[in-house]
Design a protein around this motif. Structure first.
Motif, PDB file in Angstrom:
ATOM      1  N   ALA A   1       0.830  -1.206   0.000  1.00 33.50           N
ATOM      2  CA  ALA A   1       0.000   0.000   0.000  1.00 33.50           C
ATOM      3  C   ALA A   1       0.864   1.256   0.000  1.00 33.50           C
ATOM      4  O   ALA A   1       0.572   2.229  -0.704  1.00 33.50           O
ATOM      5  CB  ALA A   1      -0.928   0.002   1.210  1.00 33.50           C
ATOM      6  N   SER A   2       1.949   1.228   0.791  1.00 34.17           N
ATOM      7  CA  SER A   2       2.835   2.389   0.843  1.00 34.17           C
ATOM      8  C   SER A   2       3.448   2.656  -0.519  1.00 34.17           C
ATOM      9  O   SER A   2       3.487   3.795  -0.991  1.00 34.17           O
ATOM     10  CB  SER A   2       3.928   2.153   1.887  1.00 34.17           C
ATOM     11  N   HIS A   3       3.920   1.586  -1.171  1.00 33.13           N
ATOM     12  CA  HIS A   3       4.538   1.763  -2.487  1.00 33.13           C
ATOM     13  C   HIS A   3       3.527   2.288  -3.493  1.00 33.13           C
ATOM     14  O   HIS A   3       3.801   3.221  -4.257  1.00 33.13           O
ATOM     15  CB  HIS A   3       5.116   0.429  -2.964  1.00 33.13           C
ATOM     16  N   ASP A   4       2.323   1.702  -3.499  1.00 32.57           N
ATOM     17  CA  ASP A   4       1.311   2.105  -4.474  1.00 32.57           C
ATOM     18  C   ASP A   4       0.828   3.532  -4.227  1.00 32.57           C
ATOM     19  O   ASP A   4       0.463   4.237  -5.175  1.00 32.57           O
ATOM     20  CB  ASP A   4       0.127   1.135  -4.429  1.00 32.57           C
ATOM     21  N   LEU A   5       0.790   3.952  -2.944  1.00 32.31           N
ATOM     22  CA  LEU A   5       0.368   5.313  -2.645  1.00 32.31           C
ATOM     23  C   LEU A   5       1.468   6.324  -2.964  1.00 32.31           C
ATOM     24  O   LEU A   5       1.190   7.462  -3.386  1.00 32.31           O
ATOM     25  CB  LEU A   5      -0.034   5.432  -1.172  1.00 32.31           C
ATOM     26  N   ARG A   6       2.712   5.912  -2.749  1.00 30.03           N
ATOM     27  CA  ARG A   6       3.817   6.840  -2.967  1.00 30.03           C
ATOM     28  C   ARG A   6       4.029   7.141  -4.450  1.00 30.03           C
ATOM     29  O   ARG A   6       4.512   8.224  -4.809  1.00 30.03           O
ATOM     30  CB  ARG A   6       5.105   6.281  -2.354  1.00 30.03           C
ATOM     31  N   GLN A   7       3.699   6.179  -5.314  1.00 27.50           N
ATOM     32  CA  GLN A   7       3.904   6.400  -6.744  1.00 27.50           C
ATOM     33  C   GLN A   7       3.125   7.620  -7.247  1.00 27.50           C
ATOM     34  O   GLN A   7       3.716   8.560  -7.796  1.00 27.50           O
ATOM     35  CB  GLN A   7       3.494   5.140  -7.528  1.00 27.50           C
ATOM     36  N   PRO A   8       1.768   7.642  -7.094  1.00 29.73           N
ATOM     37  CA  PRO A   8       1.050   8.849  -7.575  1.00 29.73           C
ATOM     38  C   PRO A   8       1.399  10.100  -6.789  1.00 29.73           C
ATOM     39  O   PRO A   8       1.386  11.203  -7.350  1.00 29.73           O
ATOM     40  CB  PRO A   8      -0.427   8.465  -7.385  1.00 29.73           C
ATOM     41  N   MET A   9       1.713   9.959  -5.482  1.00 36.04           N
ATOM     42  CA  MET A   9       2.113  11.130  -4.698  1.00 36.04           C
ATOM     43  C   MET A   9       3.401  11.725  -5.253  1.00 36.04           C
ATOM     44  O   MET A   9       3.563  12.948  -5.347  1.00 36.04           O
ATOM     45  CB  MET A   9       2.312  10.728  -3.240  1.00 36.04           C
ATOM     46  N   HIS A  10       4.320  10.843  -5.618  1.00 34.29           N
ATOM     47  CA  HIS A  10       5.590  11.297  -6.175  1.00 34.29           C
ATOM     48  C   HIS A  10       5.368  12.037  -7.494  1.00 34.29           C
ATOM     49  O   HIS A  10       5.911  13.136  -7.721  1.00 34.29           O
ATOM     50  CB  HIS A  10       6.498  10.093  -6.377  1.00 34.29           C
ATOM     51  N   ALA A  11       4.528  11.435  -8.350  1.00 42.63           N
ATOM     52  CA  ALA A  11       4.233  12.073  -9.637  1.00 42.63           C
ATOM     53  C   ALA A  11       3.515  13.408  -9.429  1.00 42.63           C
ATOM     54  O   ALA A  11       3.817  14.405 -10.111  1.00 42.63           O
ATOM     55  CB  ALA A  11       3.382  11.141 -10.503  1.00 42.63           C
ATOM     56  N   LEU A  12       2.582  13.446  -8.482  1.00 42.85           N
ATOM     57  CA  LEU A  12       1.844  14.678  -8.203  1.00 42.85           C
ATOM     58  C   LEU A  12       2.787  15.789  -7.747  1.00 42.85           C
ATOM     59  O   LEU A  12       2.663  16.954  -8.157  1.00 42.85           O
ATOM     60  CB  LEU A  12       0.769  14.411  -7.145  1.00 42.85           C
ATOM     61  N   GLY A  13       3.730  15.436  -6.879  1.00 45.54           N
ATOM     62  CA  GLY A  13       4.696  16.437  -6.414  1.00 45.54           C
ATOM     63  C   GLY A  13       5.545  16.978  -7.543  1.00 45.54           C
ATOM     64  O   GLY A  13       5.837  18.190  -7.603  1.00 45.54           O
ATOM     65  N   LEU A  14       5.953  16.092  -8.476  1.00 51.33           N
ATOM     66  CA  LEU A  14       6.772  16.545  -9.606  1.00 51.33           C
ATOM     67  C   LEU A  14       5.994  17.491 -10.512  1.00 51.33           C
ATOM     68  O   LEU A  14       6.495  18.555 -10.922  1.00 51.33           O
ATOM     69  CB  LEU A  14       7.250  15.323 -10.404  1.00 51.33           C
ATOM     70  N   PHE A  15       4.746  17.104 -10.825  1.00 49.45           N
ATOM     71  CA  PHE A  15       3.939  17.960 -11.699  1.00 49.45           C
ATOM     72  C   PHE A  15       3.645  19.310 -11.041  1.00 49.45           C
ATOM     73  O   PHE A  15       3.672  20.359 -11.692  1.00 49.45           O
ATOM     74  CB  PHE A  15       2.622  17.269 -12.053  1.00 49.45           C
ATOM     75  N   THR A  16       3.375  19.290  -9.720  1.00 53.41           N
ATOM     76  CA  THR A  16       3.046  20.530  -9.017  1.00 53.41           C
ATOM     77  C   THR A  16       4.259  21.462  -8.964  1.00 53.41           C
ATOM     78  O   THR A  16       4.126  22.689  -9.114  1.00 53.41           O
ATOM     79  CB  THR A  16       2.551  20.221  -7.595  1.00 53.41           C
ATOM     80  N   ALA A  17       5.444  20.877  -8.724  1.00 50.37           N
ATOM     81  CA  ALA A  17       6.654  21.710  -8.699  1.00 50.37           C
ATOM     82  C   ALA A  17       6.904  22.357 -10.052  1.00 50.37           C
ATOM     83  O   ALA A  17       7.279  23.542 -10.150  1.00 50.37           O
ATOM     84  CB  ALA A  17       7.855  20.855  -8.289  1.00 50.37           C
ATOM     85  N   THR A  18       6.699  21.599 -11.121  1.00 44.05           N
ATOM     86  CA  THR A  18       6.863  22.165 -12.474  1.00 44.05           C
ATOM     87  C   THR A  18       5.821  23.244 -12.739  1.00 44.05           C
ATOM     88  O   THR A  18       6.121  24.309 -13.303  1.00 44.05           O
ATOM     89  CB  THR A  18       6.729  21.042 -13.520  1.00 44.05           C
ATOM     90  N   LEU A  19       4.571  22.979 -12.299  1.00 45.62           N
ATOM     91  CA  LEU A  19       3.494  23.939 -12.501  1.00 45.62           C
ATOM     92  C   LEU A  19       3.762  25.236 -11.743  1.00 45.62           C
ATOM     93  O   LEU A  19       3.503  26.341 -12.256  1.00 45.62           O
ATOM     94  CB  LEU A  19       2.170  23.315 -12.041  1.00 45.62           C
ATOM     95  N   GLU A  20       4.307  25.120 -10.524  1.00 43.27           N
ATOM     96  CA  GLU A  20       4.609  26.315  -9.742  1.00 43.27           C
ATOM     97  C   GLU A  20       5.629  27.190 -10.460  1.00 43.27           C
ATOM     98  O   GLU A  20       5.506  28.424 -10.500  1.00 43.27           O
ATOM     99  CB  GLU A  20       5.114  25.926  -8.360  1.00 43.27           C
ATOM    100  N   LYS A  21       6.621  26.542 -11.039  1.00 50.37           N
ATOM    101  CA  LYS A  21       7.662  27.322 -11.721  1.00 50.37           C
ATOM    102  C   LYS A  21       7.100  28.029 -12.949  1.00 50.37           C
ATOM    103  O   LYS A  21       7.456  29.178 -13.254  1.00 50.37           O
ATOM    104  CB  LYS A  21       8.813  26.391 -12.118  1.00 50.37           C
ATOM    105  N   ARG A  22       6.183  27.361 -13.656  1.00 45.55           N
ATOM    106  CA  ARG A  22       5.642  27.944 -14.886  1.00 45.55           C
ATOM    107  C   ARG A  22       4.599  29.028 -14.598  1.00 45.55           C
ATOM    108  O   ARG A  22       4.406  29.932 -15.411  1.00 45.55           O
ATOM    109  CB  ARG A  22       5.035  26.839 -15.747  1.00 45.55           C
ATOM    110  N   LEU A  23       3.897  28.908 -13.444  1.00 44.00           N
ATOM    111  CA  LEU A  23       2.854  29.883 -13.118  1.00 44.00           C
ATOM    112  C   LEU A  23       3.345  30.972 -12.170  1.00 44.00           C
ATOM    113  O   LEU A  23       2.536  31.721 -11.616  1.00 44.00           O
ATOM    114  CB  LEU A  23       1.648  29.170 -12.494  1.00 44.00           C
ATOM    115  N   GLN A  24       4.648  31.025 -11.973  1.00 43.77           N
ATOM    116  CA  GLN A  24       5.204  32.021 -11.059  1.00 43.77           C
ATOM    117  C   GLN A  24       4.892  33.431 -11.556  1.00 43.77           C
ATOM    118  O   GLN A  24       5.096  33.772 -12.718  1.00 43.77           O
ATOM    119  CB  GLN A  24       6.722  31.830 -10.945  1.00 43.77           C
ATOM    120  N   GLY A  25       4.328  34.253 -10.654  1.00 47.69           N
ATOM    121  CA  GLY A  25       3.982  35.624 -10.992  1.00 47.69           C
ATOM    122  C   GLY A  25       2.610  35.781 -11.596  1.00 47.69           C
ATOM    123  O   GLY A  25       2.216  36.908 -11.932  1.00 47.69           O
ATOM    124  N   THR A  26       1.838  34.685 -11.728  1.00 43.29           N
ATOM    125  CA  THR A  26       0.489  34.757 -12.281  1.00 43.29           C
ATOM    126  C   THR A  26      -0.536  34.718 -11.157  1.00 43.29           C
ATOM    127  O   THR A  26      -0.210  34.481  -9.992  1.00 43.29           O
ATOM    128  CB  THR A  26       0.228  33.603 -13.256  1.00 43.29           C
TER     129      THR A  26
END
Length: 601
Positions: free
Chosen positions: A249-274
């Motif tokens: 369960a930990s492994h399966d939960l961490r996979q989408p959490m990890h992907a979500l964190g990566l996408f959110t970090a990229t999104l933050e950088k692209r939406l900076q100042g908006t």
């Protein structure tokens, strides 16, 4: 044939010993007989030797006075023949070993026959040895038989029928014989012998009852031990199943959490100042809260796996307090709480990083449970120890709750499991880390007034802070934008999210889902590859550690490598740390990943 499972299916208890409650009356009787048999034949060789020696002494004594008495030699042949049978029975039982206890009833019947014949062979001795009833050896012979009755009744007391089969044939014939003779001597001895027979029966039966009660108690205890072992086996099995479930369960939960964190970090950088940047920041806060929960559970897994080793060194507590003040004072100030640190020039022998984690947990715990007043962190000198204390003016802890506060998932005054107040893992981690460093931990509290946690550290031989040279922090060099990175992960969403994030940091990213694809990318890439990042658990049973080794082999150089995994089981934690590679656990914080990549030369 279809497979079926029912509540009584034997499959559900495979590998579990039979429960004590399943032991029926017949099985218990068999176990009782086996125990009786062991007591009866425990020292059979000594019994046979003693009886044989006594018989030899008897017939030798009579042979001196009556060398031509035919009854003497008949009795000697009889008694030694029975003793030979007794010895054969003991030898056969010893040779059979544990298998004899599978059929105790048969062996008990054989033993009863031998005991009866042995008692009878001694009981007829007066009839076969005495020619003249007025002869003086009658009294010594009767005394020998009485002694055999007394000693033998103790030996055969484990089995009720053997008591009668020994004593009655042993003393009844001589009692009847003396009463039949009718002389003054024999008439005086006969009732005394009969009374002695009854006394021996009474004592032997009483001892038999005590032995049986003791035996039944032992069988009951054995049944309880078997039941306890079964419960322990069930608990261990349930714990293993729970661990497997949590790991998966930990492994399966961490996979989408990890992907979500990566996408959110990229999104933050692209939406900076908006205008959408505050929304992204709220998303990041939520992700950070989840990451903290996962990190707490990961810390417990690491400590249970034994992969954390303390590095004890002397250092001034003042520097640690400065770091803690920088990290914690702002949160306390926002809540209107005071916070003071007083190092007092103390130097401690500890692991600075682990001790910082311990004190940080204690301080944040104090902030969480303090509504007004403040927190004081102080270092004091006690007898042969330095006491680092965290005082607060919070709600306090009832005395009966103090032993529970270091348990996992336990929180004082939070029966509703409010997630905003954490998981209740902080003090569990504190306990493990303090014990790991060899320190002592104390807690005392008064409800409504506050709590104090004390960490007792053995005093160091250093008296002044000036004797300690503290190493300066090193600043890693900035990332070279021309660097190339190979990413191996079987999850497409993670490959995409990680690639986008790494590219915003200036990396050229090569991606692969399998070991074969990774090797192909290495052969295809004409330039330098600076680092390999691989997930630990790949598709089709492939392993990240093997993937790194294969890539290094194809590349022809020991590339720096980073393992990323969502598996936090103790065995896997040990394995990845023993691989020698840097390891990050999902969900990976972007700043943590960034720090690791910057540290790669």
């Amino acid at each position: 044939m279809p497979f079926q499972l029912s509540p009584l299916s034997p499959t559900s208890t495979a590998g579990i010993p039979q429960a004590a409650s399943d032991e029926g009356p017949e099985r218990r009787r068999e176990r009782t007989r086996a125990s009786q048999l062991m007591k009866l034949l425990r020292h059979g060789d000594i019994t046979v030797a003693v009886l044989a020696g006594l018989a030899v002494a008897c017939w030798l004594s009579f042979a001196v006075w009556m060398p031509h008495h035919r009854g003497l030699w008949l009795w000697a042949a009889l008694v030694h023949g029975v003793q030979a049978l007794h010895g054969w029975l003991f030898w056969s039982f010893k040779r059979a070993g544990r298998s004899a206890l599978a059929h105790p009833g048969t062996w008990l019947r054989h033993y009863e026959v031998v005991v009866f014949l042995s008692g009878l062979s001694w009981g007829v001795a007066p009839l076969m040895l005495l020619q003249d009833v007025r002869w003086m050896p009658l009294v010594p012979l009767v005394l020998v038989l009485l002694g055999l009755a007394a000693v033998g009744s103790h030996k055969v007391a484990a089995h009720r029928w053997t008591i009668y089969l020994w004593l009655v044939p042993l003393l009844m014939p001589v009692t009847a014989f003396m009463a039949w003779l009718g002389t003054p001597t024999t008439l005086a001895l006969a009732p005394m012998t009969g009374a002695f027979l009854l006394a021996c029966l009474y004592v032997a039966i009483g001892r038999h009852r005590l032995l049986m009660k003791e035996l039944q108690t032992k069988l009951d205890n054995d049944a309880l031990v078997r039941a306890l072992r079964q419960q322990v086996t069930l608990v261990e099995q349930a714990n293993r199943e729970k661990s497997r479930f949590l790991a998966s369960a930990s492994h399966d939960l961490r996979q989408p959490m990890h992907a979500l964190g990566l996408f959110t970090a990229t999104l933050e950088k692209r939406l900076q100042g908006t205008a959408l940047q505050p929304l992204v920041k709220n998303m990041i806060r939520s992700i950070d809260a989840l990451e903290q929960s996962f990190t707490s559970m990961l810390d417990i897994s690491k400590l249970d796996a034994g992969v954390i080793e303390p590095n004890l060194q002397p250092f001034p507590i003042r520097d640690l307090f400065r770091v803690l003040h920088m990290h914690c004072a702002g949160q306390a100030e926002e809540l209107g709480l005071g916070m003071r640190f007083k190092a007092g020039g103390k130097i401690v022998m500890s692991d600075a990083h682990l001790l910082e984690r311990v004190l940080s947990n204690l301080i944040h715990n104090a902030i969480r449970y303090t509504q007004e007043g403040g927190i004081v962190v102080v270092a004091r000198t006690r007898a042969e120890a330095i006491s680092i204390e965290v005082w607060d003016t919070g709600i306090g802890i009832p005395e009966d709750e103090l032993p529970k506060v270091f348990d996992e998932f336990y929180q004082v005054d939070n029966p509703g499991r409010d997630r905003s107040r954490g998981l209740g893992m902080g003090l569990a981690i504190v306990k493990r880390l303090v014990l790991l460093m060899g320190h002592q931990l104390e807690v005392s509290s008064k409800p409504g007034k506050g709590t104090v946690f004390r960490i007792l550290i053995k005093a160091t031989p250093f008296d002044e802070m000036d004797n300690i040279a503290v190493a300066a922090d090193t600043v890693p060099s900035p990332i070279d934008e021309s660097r190339t990175l190979l990413l191996i992960d079987d999850e497409e969403s993670i490959r995409v999210g990680m690639s986008d994030l790494l590219q915003t940091w200036g990396y050229k990213v090569l991606t692969a889902a399998t070991i074969q694809e990774a090797c192909t990318e290495v052969r295809r890439h004409a330039g330098v590859i600076d680092i390999v990042i691989s997930d630990l658990r790949l598709a089709d049973g492939e392993d990240g550690i093997d993937a790194i080794e294969r890539v290094r082999s194809v590349y022809g150089a020991p590339l720096p490598a980073l393992l990323i995994t969502g598996d936090t089981s103790p065995d896997e934690v040990k394995r990845v740390h023993s691989s020698g590679h840097q390891v990050l656990f999902k969900p990976v914080r972007t700043k943590e990943l960034y720090a690791v990549l910057r540290s790669v030369p």
